[in-house]
Design a protein around this motif. Structure first.
Motif, PDB file in Angstrom:
ATOM      1  N   MET A   1       1.177  -1.559   0.145  1.00  7.82           N
ATOM      2  CA  MET A   1      -0.119  -0.196   0.194  1.00  7.82           C
ATOM      3  C   MET A   1       0.386   1.722  -0.270  1.00  7.82           C
ATOM      4  SD  MET A   1      -3.032  -0.852   2.983  1.00  7.82           S
ATOM      5  CE  MET A   1      -4.251  -2.440   2.797  1.00  7.82           C
ATOM      6  N   SER A   2       0.370   2.370  -0.471  1.00  9.33           N
ATOM      7  CA  SER A   2       1.683   3.530  -0.454  1.00  9.33           C
ATOM      8  C   SER A   2       0.790   4.593   0.722  1.00  9.33           C
ATOM      9  CB  SER A   2       0.710   4.442  -1.683  1.00  9.33           C
ATOM     10  OG  SER A   2      -1.249   4.639  -1.729  1.00  9.33           O
ATOM     11  N   ASN A   3       1.966   4.864   1.076  1.00  9.91           N
ATOM     12  CA  ASN A   3       1.553   5.952   2.643  1.00  9.91           C
ATOM     13  C   ASN A   3       0.444   6.640   2.399  1.00  9.91           C
ATOM     14  OD1 ASN A   3       2.370   7.121   4.806  1.00  9.91           O
ATOM     15  ND2 ASN A   3       3.715   8.617   3.861  1.00  9.91           N
ATOM     16  N   LYS A  35       5.470   3.609  10.647  1.00 10.39           N
ATOM     17  CA  LYS A  35       5.733   1.854   9.571  1.00 10.39           C
ATOM     18  C   LYS A  35       4.270   1.790   8.820  1.00 10.39           C
ATOM     19  CE  LYS A  35       9.703   1.089  12.322  1.00 10.39           C
ATOM     20  NZ  LYS A  35      10.651   0.201  13.131  1.00 10.39           N
ATOM     21  N   LYS A  37       1.350   3.486   8.498  1.00  5.38           N
ATOM     22  CA  LYS A  37       0.920   3.853   7.623  1.00  5.38           C
ATOM     23  C   LYS A  37       0.951   3.965   5.835  1.00  5.38           C
ATOM     24  CE  LYS A  37       0.466   8.293   9.347  1.00  5.38           C
ATOM     25  NZ  LYS A  37      -0.018   9.370   9.815  1.00  5.38           N
ATOM     26  N   ALA A  38       2.910   3.121   6.120  1.00  6.98           N
ATOM     27  CA  ALA A  38       3.939   2.998   4.631  1.00  6.98           C
ATOM     28  C   ALA A  38       3.130   1.883   4.544  1.00  6.98           C
ATOM     29  CB  ALA A  38       4.953   2.649   5.413  1.00  6.98           C
ATOM     30  N   ASN A  39       3.048   1.009   5.361  1.00 12.09           N
ATOM     31  CA  ASN A  39       2.664  -0.586   4.801  1.00 12.09           C
ATOM     32  C   ASN A  39       1.918  -1.528   6.189  1.00 12.09           C
ATOM     33  OD1 ASN A  39       1.340  -3.203   3.404  1.00 12.09           O
ATOM     34  ND2 ASN A  39       4.391  -4.029   3.586  1.00 12.09           N
ATOM     35  N   GLN A  41       0.750  -3.978   6.274  1.00 15.44           N
ATOM     36  CA  GLN A  41       0.970  -5.428   6.027  1.00 15.44           C
ATOM     37  C   GLN A  41       2.715  -5.920   6.242  1.00 15.44           C
ATOM     38  OE1 GLN A  41      -1.581  -7.083   6.616  1.00 15.44           O
ATOM     39  NE2 GLN A  41      -2.907  -5.491   5.688  1.00 15.44           N
ATOM     40  N   ALA A  42       3.353  -5.379   6.938  1.00 22.15           N
ATOM     41  CA  ALA A  42       5.000  -5.253   7.092  1.00 22.15           C
ATOM     42  C   ALA A  42       4.815  -6.407   7.449  1.00 22.15           C
ATOM     43  CB  ALA A  42       5.556  -3.887   7.767  1.00 22.15           C
ATOM     44  N   SER A  75      -8.815   0.817   4.564  1.00 23.04           N
ATOM     45  CA  SER A  75      -7.261   1.495   4.454  1.00 23.04           C
ATOM     46  C   SER A  75      -8.045   3.152   6.090  1.00 23.04           C
ATOM     47  CB  SER A  75      -7.211   1.887   3.431  1.00 23.04           C
ATOM     48  OG  SER A  75      -6.819   1.099   2.784  1.00 23.04           O
TER      49      SER A  75
END
Length: 746
Positions: A1-3, A35, A37-39, A41-42, A75
């Motif tokens: 996903m994008s930020n 982190k 908001k960046a992804n 699912q990290a 999201s």
């Protein structure tokens, strides 16, 4: 996903929980939100749905702590809590969340924490049986209200069973500490004896959703004012670092938010007791108005207040709220400075010295001494000149004969008016010879100039309308460019202390249009003798008045004592009606104010120094001592110095130093707040002063008004404290303390 595609919000109640976390966890949470908001699912975040729940998820903040999140949409996420990982999984069945059916806001409750808080405040049973029969168990606090009534008021449904178990005030305060804010407000109001109908009107109605609530639509709920959340990085950092005192920049109560964002058809007023957030509303209103402006470099929004100390504070807080970008579109000026600027613009060569009311009174007394036998004292003549002659812009003796004197008390005959006019004229000439002017004169002169300017603008508009939109350059002011109103919007803080001349000037400075004037104030805190009716000055606020009732500064105990100081008084609302503090409340709890009698002033000073020495657990600048006179302030400072305590005096421009206990007269503490407060010298003869008491037999109305001012001043002082209040006196205590003394002995 994008930020940009992921929204992460922080719930208000979660913010309060986060403040109590270890510093290292706060830092980890700040990194976590970047982190996430960046992804989301990290792998390192370990995002997973909690067992048996469709919306509640957990994610790793660090090795020991987890964030609990509600998934509002694909999201869109909301942090509702941050807990140690063991607490998350061991108490999963005790976590409750939902949408309040009244406000439409999202609420989250940890029932385990709430119940433990209530139990901590329940007195333990004795281990050895008492010889006498055990007293009857206290009755439940809310037995007279049904479950339906509680939920109709807005109490969070998961907490209703816990509410049913409460039987003491301590248990109630234990629940309030961890309950949603509205639940706390409702229960405390009911506990204070308010009826179901009163709470429905005063507490619930102002925050109720205007449309039917879908209790399954969490995304819509997140957008409602009742769900107090933040999303920006800066706001989250403020929540993490602000230690609660900076939260005003992040969260607004739903009632405050609606007042800030509302579109008003004309002038509007927001009232409310001390600590209810009136200034916060004014600052956010300024930011909202600036946000509606077209791009530009001018300053079409004016933010003004009564004195330069408060104006400097407003500037600093507005800078915190919106930075230089916001500040660049706002003219911030205290109202006397603004009036003086207008006068100097029209009279650039003037070298007159502007003097305050105390200096003016000295000149009145000097003139009366020279004049000889006069049946009026300097105070009466100064007030008559300031409030009637200057306040109503009376230009001639004939006009003065017709001038209304409502509220002035003492009736005067036509010959007496002629004599007073002659004395006022003589006084004006005296000031002219001395090269001096009063602030009341400046306000009146500025009002005249601005009203004349407004008339020219209106003439231009009429001509333009009659000529099909063409301008007549001969009607424009060539020295100042094309005429237009000085401001598009005006926001006024501490409105109760402005003079009539100030209001006439402000009214003329902006076009009569939507959202033109927004003012906040509380007449219970009026400490200057400026009583006005806004409607008579062209500022019609009928139908556009609102009142804030929840105090964010003072505890319930301090608030109750402060209200006792106003016992028996009535106050106006700036528009000819009666002001009220009905429904004024706090959800904060603390200790009762301490009352300290002393045999004499020397003993009182020693006792103050001893108490301040006990308060060595907080920074000295969070402690304040206020007294009736400047001499007493200096004497208290000496007593503190002998005890090894550094003090800083508060002068006209604020504290005269950076570190130390703040000391000053009661007037100096307007608009300030401290963790702990001492009010000293609260004796009969000082609060109120002997001169005021003597007016009872000579001028009954003036006597009553001066008593009201003295009460208001003491009320202002008593409500500056957040945590602890101590009141000292020597000899006979002030009459205003009688309700507190009666409660103490009850």
């Amino acid at each position: 996903m994008s930020n940009a595609s992921v929204t992460l919000r922080l719930l208000d109640k979660a913010d309060k929980e986060v403040l109590r976390l270890p510093r290292t966890v706060k830092g980890a949470l700040y990194d976590f939100q970047h982190k996430f908001k960046a992804n989301p699912q990290a792998t390192g975040l370990q995002l997973k749905q909690l067992k048996g729940d469709t919306r509640l998820w957990s994610a790793r903040v660090n090795d020991e702590y987890r964030a609990l999140l509600l998934r509002l949409a694909d999201s869109d996420w909301l942090i509702v809590s941050v807990k140690h990982r063991k607490e998350v999984y061991e108490n999963l069945d005790r976590l409750a969340y939902g949408i309040n059916q009244i406000t439409g806001g999202i609420e989250y409750v940890d029932l385990q924490v709430v119940e433990e808080s209530v139990l901590r405040r329940t007195a333990p049973r004795p281990t050895v049986p008492a010889p006498e029969p055990r007293p009857a168990r206290p009755a439940p606090l809310f037995a007279r209200f049904t479950d339906e009534q509680l939920t109709e008021l807005g109490v969070a449904e998961p907490l209703v069973p816990v509410v049913r178990t409460l039987s003491t005030e301590d248990q109630l305060l234990g629940l309030v500490e961890y309950a949603p804010q509205l639940t706390g407000e409702i229960l405390l109001s009911l506990f204070d004896g308010k009826s179901y109908e009163d709470v429905l009107e005063q507490v619930t109605a102002p925050v109720a959703a205007p449309e039917p609530v879908d209790t399954e639509d969490f995304q819509a709920a997140a957008e409602r004012p009742a769900t107090m959340v933040t999303t920006t990085d800066d706001a989250l950092r403020e929540a993490l670092e602000g230690e609660d005192f900076g939260r005003w920049k992040v969260f607004l109560h739903p009632t405050q938010s609606r007042l800030v964002e509302r579109d008003y058809s004309g002038p509007a007023r927001v009232g409310g007791g001390p600590g209810t957030g009136k200034t916060i509303v004014a600052l956010h209103r300024v930011r909202h108005l600036v946000g509606q402006l077209p791009p530009g470099h001018s300053k079409p929004v004016l933010l003004t207040t009564y004195n330069k100390n408060l104006a400097a504070d407003l500037r600093a807080r507005l800078l915190e709220l919106g930075g230089e970008q916001l500040l660049s579109r706002v003219d911030i000026s205290h109202v006397d400075q603004l009036a003086l600027r207008v006068v100097r613009e029209a009279e650039p060569g003037s070298t007159k010295q502007t003097i305050d009311d105390n200096q003016a009174l000295r000149e009145w007394r000097a003139m009366l001494d020279e004049t000889g036998d006069v049946p009026w004292d300097a105070d009466f003549l100064h007030d008559e000149w300031t409030q009637v002659i200057l306040g109503q812009a009376v230009a001639s003796r004939t006009d003065y004969f017709r001038a209304r004197r409502s509220g002035r008390g003492r009736n005067i005959t036509r010959p007496e008016r002629a004599e007073i006019w002659q004395l006022a004229d003589k006084f004006t000439q005296r000031l002219d010879r001395l090269g001096r002017q009063t602030w009341a004169q400046v306000a009146e002169r500025a009002a005249r100039l601005e009203m004349e300017r407004e008339q020219r603008i209106q003439a231009v508009e009429r001509q333009r309308s009659e000529s099909g939109g063409l301008d007549n350059v001969h009607l424009q002011d060539g020295s100042a460019g094309w005429l237009r109103p000085r401001y598009r919007h005006i926001v006024v803080d501490e409105a109760q202390d402005l003079r009539p001349g100030h209001w006439k000037m402000l009214r003329a400075m902006t076009a009569r249009d939507r959202n033109d004037i927004f003012l906040v104030g509380d007449t219970h805190q009026r400490v200057y003798n400026n009583q006005v009716t806004l409607g008579s000055l062209g500022i019609n606020i009928r139908g556009r008045s609102a009142r804030l009732t929840l105090s964010y500064r003072t505890t319930r105990q301090i608030l109750g004592s402060a209200l006792g100081l106003l016992s028996g008084e009535s106050f106006d609302d700036l528009d000819g009606n009666q002001e009220t503090l009905a429904g004024y409340r706090s959800v904060l709890s603390g200790t009762r104010p301490r009352l300290h009698p002393a045999p004499d002033w020397e003993a009182e000073r020693r006792a103050i120094a001893e108490l301040v020495a006990e308060w060595d657990d907080i920074p000295a600048e969070q402690i304040a001592i206020c007294v009736p006179t400047n001499d007493m302030a200096r004497e208290v400072a000496v007593a503190l110095a002998h005890a090894g305590i550094h003090a800083v005096e508060i002068g006209p421009d604020g504290p005269r130093g950076d570190e130390g206990v703040h000391i000053g007269t009661m007037f100096r503490f307007k608009g300030l707040e401290y963790q702990r407060m001492v009010i000293a010298g609260v004796n009969e003869g000082l609060v109120p002063r002997t001169a005021v008491i003597r007016l009872r037999d000579t001028d009954a109305l003036r006597h009553r008004r001066e008593l009201q001012r003295a009460r208001s001043l003491l009320f202002v002082a008593a409500t500056r404290s957040r945590d602890a209040l101590a009141i000292f006196w020597h000899g006979t205590p002030s009459r205003f303390l009688q309700p507190l003394l009666a409660a103490e002995s009850a």
